[in-house]
Design a protein around this motif. Structure first.
Motif, PDB file in Angstrom:
ATOM      1  N   GLU A 103      10.657   3.206 -11.826  1.00  0.00           N
ATOM      2  CA  GLU A 103      10.110   2.051 -11.102  1.00  0.00           C
ATOM      3  C   GLU A 103       8.828   2.418 -10.381  1.00  0.00           C
ATOM      4  O   GLU A 103       7.823   1.689 -10.446  1.00  0.00           O
ATOM      5  CB  GLU A 103      11.163   1.548 -10.113  1.00  0.00           C
ATOM      6  N   ASP A 104       8.824   3.553  -9.677  1.00  0.00           N
ATOM      7  CA  ASP A 104       7.631   3.975  -8.949  1.00  0.00           C
ATOM      8  C   ASP A 104       6.477   4.310  -9.886  1.00  0.00           C
ATOM      9  O   ASP A 104       5.308   4.203  -9.496  1.00  0.00           O
ATOM     10  CB  ASP A 104       7.951   5.199  -8.085  1.00  0.00           C
ATOM     11  N   MET A 105       6.805   4.724 -11.105  1.00  0.00           N
ATOM     12  CA  MET A 105       5.772   5.101 -12.074  1.00  0.00           C
ATOM     13  C   MET A 105       5.445   3.931 -12.993  1.00  0.00           C
ATOM     14  O   MET A 105       5.179   4.111 -14.175  1.00  0.00           O
ATOM     15  CB  MET A 105       6.221   6.330 -12.860  1.00  0.00           C
ATOM     16  N   ALA A 106       5.509   2.715 -12.421  1.00  0.00           N
ATOM     17  CA  ALA A 106       4.928   1.491 -13.008  1.00  0.00           C
ATOM     18  C   ALA A 106       5.845   0.713 -13.928  1.00  0.00           C
ATOM     19  O   ALA A 106       5.419  -0.272 -14.527  1.00  0.00           O
ATOM     20  CB  ALA A 106       3.611   1.800 -13.717  1.00  0.00           C
ATOM     21  N   HIS A 112      17.804  -2.182   0.460  1.00  0.00           N
ATOM     22  CA  HIS A 112      17.141  -0.877   0.377  1.00  0.00           C
ATOM     23  C   HIS A 112      15.639  -1.069   0.401  1.00  0.00           C
ATOM     24  O   HIS A 112      15.119  -2.172   0.210  1.00  0.00           O
ATOM     25  CB  HIS A 112      17.578  -0.103  -0.878  1.00  0.00           C
ATOM     26  N   ASP A 113      14.933   0.020   0.626  1.00  0.00           N
ATOM     27  CA  ASP A 113      13.481  -0.033   0.629  1.00  0.00           C
ATOM     28  C   ASP A 113      12.966  -0.320  -0.775  1.00  0.00           C
ATOM     29  O   ASP A 113      13.552   0.110  -1.776  1.00  0.00           O
ATOM     30  CB  ASP A 113      12.894   1.287   1.139  1.00  0.00           C
ATOM     31  N   HIS A 114      11.844  -1.070  -0.842  1.00  0.00           N
ATOM     32  CA  HIS A 114      11.292  -1.466  -2.142  1.00  0.00           C
ATOM     33  C   HIS A 114       9.772  -1.373  -2.125  1.00  0.00           C
ATOM     34  O   HIS A 114       9.071  -2.138  -2.773  1.00  0.00           O
ATOM     35  CB  HIS A 114      11.733  -2.899  -2.468  1.00  0.00           C
ATOM     36  N   ARG A 115       9.250  -0.402  -1.374  1.00  0.00           N
ATOM     37  CA  ARG A 115       7.808  -0.240  -1.243  1.00  0.00           C
ATOM     38  C   ARG A 115       7.189   0.190  -2.569  1.00  0.00           C
ATOM     39  O   ARG A 115       7.673   1.115  -3.231  1.00  0.00           O
ATOM     40  CB  ARG A 115       7.515   0.802  -0.161  1.00  0.00           C
ATOM     41  N   MET A 116       6.114  -0.453  -2.924  1.00  0.00           N
ATOM     42  CA  MET A 116       5.409  -0.138  -4.150  1.00  0.00           C
ATOM     43  C   MET A 116       5.100   1.353  -4.236  1.00  0.00           C
ATOM     44  O   MET A 116       4.519   1.945  -3.315  1.00  0.00           O
ATOM     45  CB  MET A 116       4.099  -0.944  -4.204  1.00  0.00           C
ATOM     46  N   ALA A 117       5.541   1.985  -5.347  1.00  0.00           N
ATOM     47  CA  ALA A 117       5.230   3.369  -5.703  1.00  0.00           C
ATOM     48  C   ALA A 117       5.964   4.425  -4.880  1.00  0.00           C
ATOM     49  O   ALA A 117       5.869   5.610  -5.177  1.00  0.00           O
ATOM     50  CB  ALA A 117       3.718   3.639  -5.637  1.00  0.00           C
ATOM     51  N   PHE A 118       6.733   4.000  -3.847  1.00  0.00           N
ATOM     52  CA  PHE A 118       7.424   4.975  -3.009  1.00  0.00           C
ATOM     53  C   PHE A 118       8.887   4.602  -2.765  1.00  0.00           C
ATOM     54  O   PHE A 118       9.492   5.074  -1.808  1.00  0.00           O
ATOM     55  CB  PHE A 118       6.706   5.135  -1.661  1.00  0.00           C
ATOM     56  N   THR A 119       9.460   3.764  -3.631  1.00  0.00           N
ATOM     57  CA  THR A 119      10.876   3.409  -3.463  1.00  0.00           C
ATOM     58  C   THR A 119      11.766   4.632  -3.616  1.00  0.00           C
ATOM     59  O   THR A 119      12.717   4.814  -2.850  1.00  0.00           O
ATOM     60  CB  THR A 119      11.277   2.327  -4.474  1.00  0.00           C
ATOM     61  N   GLY A 120      11.476   5.486  -4.584  1.00  0.00           N
ATOM     62  CA  GLY A 120      12.313   6.661  -4.839  1.00  0.00           C
ATOM     63  C   GLY A 120      12.481   7.553  -3.616  1.00  0.00           C
ATOM     64  O   GLY A 120      13.606   7.813  -3.176  1.00  0.00           O
ATOM     65  N   PRO A 121      11.389   8.057  -3.023  1.00  0.00           N
ATOM     66  CA  PRO A 121      11.555   8.928  -1.854  1.00  0.00           C
ATOM     67  C   PRO A 121      12.117   8.193  -0.640  1.00  0.00           C
ATOM     68  O   PRO A 121      12.816   8.803   0.173  1.00  0.00           O
ATOM     69  CB  PRO A 121      10.136   9.448  -1.586  1.00  0.00           C
ATOM     70  N   MET A 177      -5.046  -6.981   3.226  1.00  0.00           N
ATOM     71  CA  MET A 177      -4.690  -6.985   1.809  1.00  0.00           C
ATOM     72  C   MET A 177      -4.870  -5.569   1.275  1.00  0.00           C
ATOM     73  O   MET A 177      -5.977  -5.193   0.868  1.00  0.00           O
ATOM     74  CB  MET A 177      -5.545  -7.989   1.042  1.00  0.00           C
ATOM     75  N   PRO A 178      -3.815  -4.759   1.288  1.00  0.00           N
ATOM     76  CA  PRO A 178      -3.991  -3.324   1.026  1.00  0.00           C
ATOM     77  C   PRO A 178      -4.223  -2.999  -0.439  1.00  0.00           C
ATOM     78  O   PRO A 178      -3.743  -3.677  -1.333  1.00  0.00           O
ATOM     79  CB  PRO A 178      -2.654  -2.737   1.492  1.00  0.00           C
ATOM     80  N   ALA A 179      -4.981  -1.951  -0.648  1.00  0.00           N
ATOM     81  CA  ALA A 179      -5.047  -1.342  -1.973  1.00  0.00           C
ATOM     82  C   ALA A 179      -3.874  -0.387  -2.111  1.00  0.00           C
ATOM     83  O   ALA A 179      -3.502   0.305  -1.171  1.00  0.00           O
ATOM     84  CB  ALA A 179      -6.367  -0.591  -2.144  1.00  0.00           C
ATOM     85  N   MET A 180      -3.278  -0.371  -3.310  1.00  0.00           N
ATOM     86  CA  MET A 180      -2.103   0.458  -3.523  1.00  0.00           C
ATOM     87  C   MET A 180      -2.526   1.887  -3.855  1.00  0.00           C
ATOM     88  O   MET A 180      -3.438   2.085  -4.674  1.00  0.00           O
ATOM     89  CB  MET A 180      -1.271  -0.079  -4.700  1.00  0.00           C
ATOM     90  N   PRO A 181      -1.885   2.883  -3.286  1.00  0.00           N
ATOM     91  CA  PRO A 181      -2.132   4.250  -3.748  1.00  0.00           C
ATOM     92  C   PRO A 181      -1.810   4.362  -5.234  1.00  0.00           C
ATOM     93  O   PRO A 181      -0.905   3.683  -5.742  1.00  0.00           O
ATOM     94  CB  PRO A 181      -1.163   5.079  -2.904  1.00  0.00           C
ATOM     95  N   ALA A 182      -2.539   5.210  -5.942  1.00  0.00           N
ATOM     96  CA  ALA A 182      -2.400   5.299  -7.393  1.00  0.00           C
ATOM     97  C   ALA A 182      -1.843   6.650  -7.808  1.00  0.00           C
ATOM     98  O   ALA A 182      -2.139   7.675  -7.192  1.00  0.00           O
ATOM     99  CB  ALA A 182      -3.754   5.073  -8.072  1.00  0.00           C
TER     100      ALA A 182
END
Length: 471
Positions: free
Chosen positions: A460-463, A143-152, A103-108
């Motif tokens: 989106e990545d910025m919350a 497309h990729d939809h990873r929390m906080a890193f979708t843009g890159p 259960m990962p913690a999300m990078p902030a």
């Protein structure tokens, strides 16, 4: 001009087509003479196209051979929650990746607390994504939809087409085969060595999400790519062509027009399939993640004519998109019928639940919805399966609103009738700065937790994302 390769199933059963895709690093030639490192589905950009036929279920096994976690979202799909690509449902790239536990913690982002998601479903190295038969034909994309890193992730290449057909569409005499062409339009910036220039705070995509301060409104580039090629040239016949136009840019909106042609576009569809009837458009304004299905008729041109697809919102290198060269005279048996699809508009009623979603900038530089940064544990709406609700989206900036596992009709803009680009069933609606856009949203009957968000990927990545639940 390249056309993405159609992926063949690895096997078929009576009702299901199975596919395999490896998410892998690769080096490709985008700018002539230079090599660009990408993150690619099967090592290509765009990724291979998946075609889903009527009544067929699709299962795609994604294998992560990258150095970072990924999440796959079928944009526009009617999808079970465990295959929708919830942004914390990571596919980790190796058994021993980093310090990520089950259960990962999300990078902030800087100045924001870290989050955790005890409900995240994390797999290692691969995951099966299951897509039931789609209710309507449409140009979807994954497309990729990873929390906080979708843009890159998307900027570096993780995007591809998923085209769904139905029997209604297949019975029409529209252009098909080599004259049914997907066009993925995306802007990028390149360094002198050919590598992508994405202004990430952490270029490794492993620790701190976000972009350098000048780019918090959204990252835009000065090279326009179509299907991964800069300003390409397509040779065409004196015939009708169907173009499935996708704006896969992180933040750029285009106003597309045909230069040196009096034909314009005949719009036949949008995000979620065909319109009831064709609609003539002199220009098409398309925001990030929107799709426009158009027919362009080259039969009035002679061999040797050149037509340019231009961007009237661009300047200098972003003013041109691609070129068409009429190369062959031919006969054409296709046509555009006056009736395309049996659809009906939604009429709001007093019994429908009404909600307001305010998209705005926060005091810490983050992008918020109703004063709330994305938190996987908080649902901003619990909606009954199969229900229709009326949502009003209020914007302080330019925000393409996107909702998962639902389909949308635009009811009004600032109390006035929908615009010319609002017709049909959609999943992404452009909300201009200061606008109030009223939407009728019909939710899937597939229950679970999903998200809605701004599809400016840096926002989106910025919350600027929120959870909702279908109950």
């Amino acid at each position: 001009m390249p056309v993405p390769q159609q992926l063949e199933p690895t096997r078929r059963t009576s009702d299901t087509d199975y596919y395999e895709i490896v998410q892998s690093p690769a080096t490709v030639e985008i700018i002539p003479g230079l090599r660009t490192p990408i993150m690619g589905y099967n090592g290509t950009f765009p990724g291979p196209t998946i075609v889903q036929n009527p009544g067929r279920r699709v299962v795609v096994t994604h294998k992560n051979a990258l150095s970072v976690p990924t999440v796959v979202h079928l944009h526009g799909g009617t999808t079970p929650d465990d295959s929708d690509g919830y942004p914390t449902d990571f596919v980790l790239p190796a058994q021993t990746y980093g310090t990520f536990p089950t259960m990962p913690a999300m990078p902030a982002m800087p100045g924001m607390p870290a989050m955790s998601d005890p409900d995240a479903v994390v797999t290692r190295m691969q995951r099966d994504y299951t897509y039931p038969p789609q209710p309507r034909a449409g140009t979807l994309w994954y497309h990729d939809h990873r929390m906080a890193f979708t843009g890159p992730s998307v900027y570096r290449g993780l995007a591809g087409f998923h085209i769904a057909h139905d029997t209604e569409e297949q019975a029409l005499p529209l252009p098909r085969g080599a004259r049914d062409v997907p066009l993925m339009i995306a802007d990028r910036a390149f360094a002198s060595d050919g590598s992508f220039m994405y202004p990430a705070i952490d270029p490794t995509m492993r620790t701190t999400p976000g972009v350098d301060k000048p780019w918090v409104n959204g990252v835009m580039g000065d090279v326009i790519l179509v299907n991964g090629a800069p300003w390409p040239v397509m040779k065409v016949d004196t015939a009708r062509y169907r173009f499935r136009i996708l704006n896969a840019s992180n933040a750029r909106t285009y106003q597309l027009a045909l230069q040196n042609s009096s034909q314009g576009f005949t719009q036949i569809g949008t995000d979620h399939g065909l319109l009831p009837a064709p609609l003539h458009q002199d220009t098409v304004v398309i925001a990030p993640a929107e799709r426009f299905d158009v027919v362009v008729d080259f039969s009035g041109h002679k061999v040797g004519d050149e037509i340019t697809l231009v961007n009237r919102l661009g300047s200098d290198s972003t003013a041109a998109v691609m070129h068409f060269v009429v190369a062959r005279a031919t006969k054409d048996s296709s046509s555009i019928p006056s009736t395309l699809s049996r659809t009906s508009p939604i009429t709001p009623s007093g019994s429908m639940t009404r909600r307001t979603m305010k998209f705005h900038r926060g005091g810490q530089g983050e992008w918020l919805i109703n004063d709330q940064a994305f938190d996987p544990s908080v649902s901003q709406a619990d909606v009954p399966a199969g229900s229709t609700e009326i949502w009003t989206i209020i914007s302080d900036f330019h925000h393409p609103f996107h909702i998962h596992n639902a389909t949308v009709q635009v009811i009004s803009r600032d109390g006035k009738a929908p615009g010319r680009y609002d017709q049909g069933w959609k999943d992404t609606v452009f909300v201009n700065k200061g606008e109030k856009v009223q939407l009728a949203i019909r939710f899937s009957d597939l229950k679970g937790r999903f998200v809605f968000h701004c599809h400016n990927l840096e926002h989106e990545d910025m919350a600027m994302m929120a959870t909702f639940r279908i109950t």
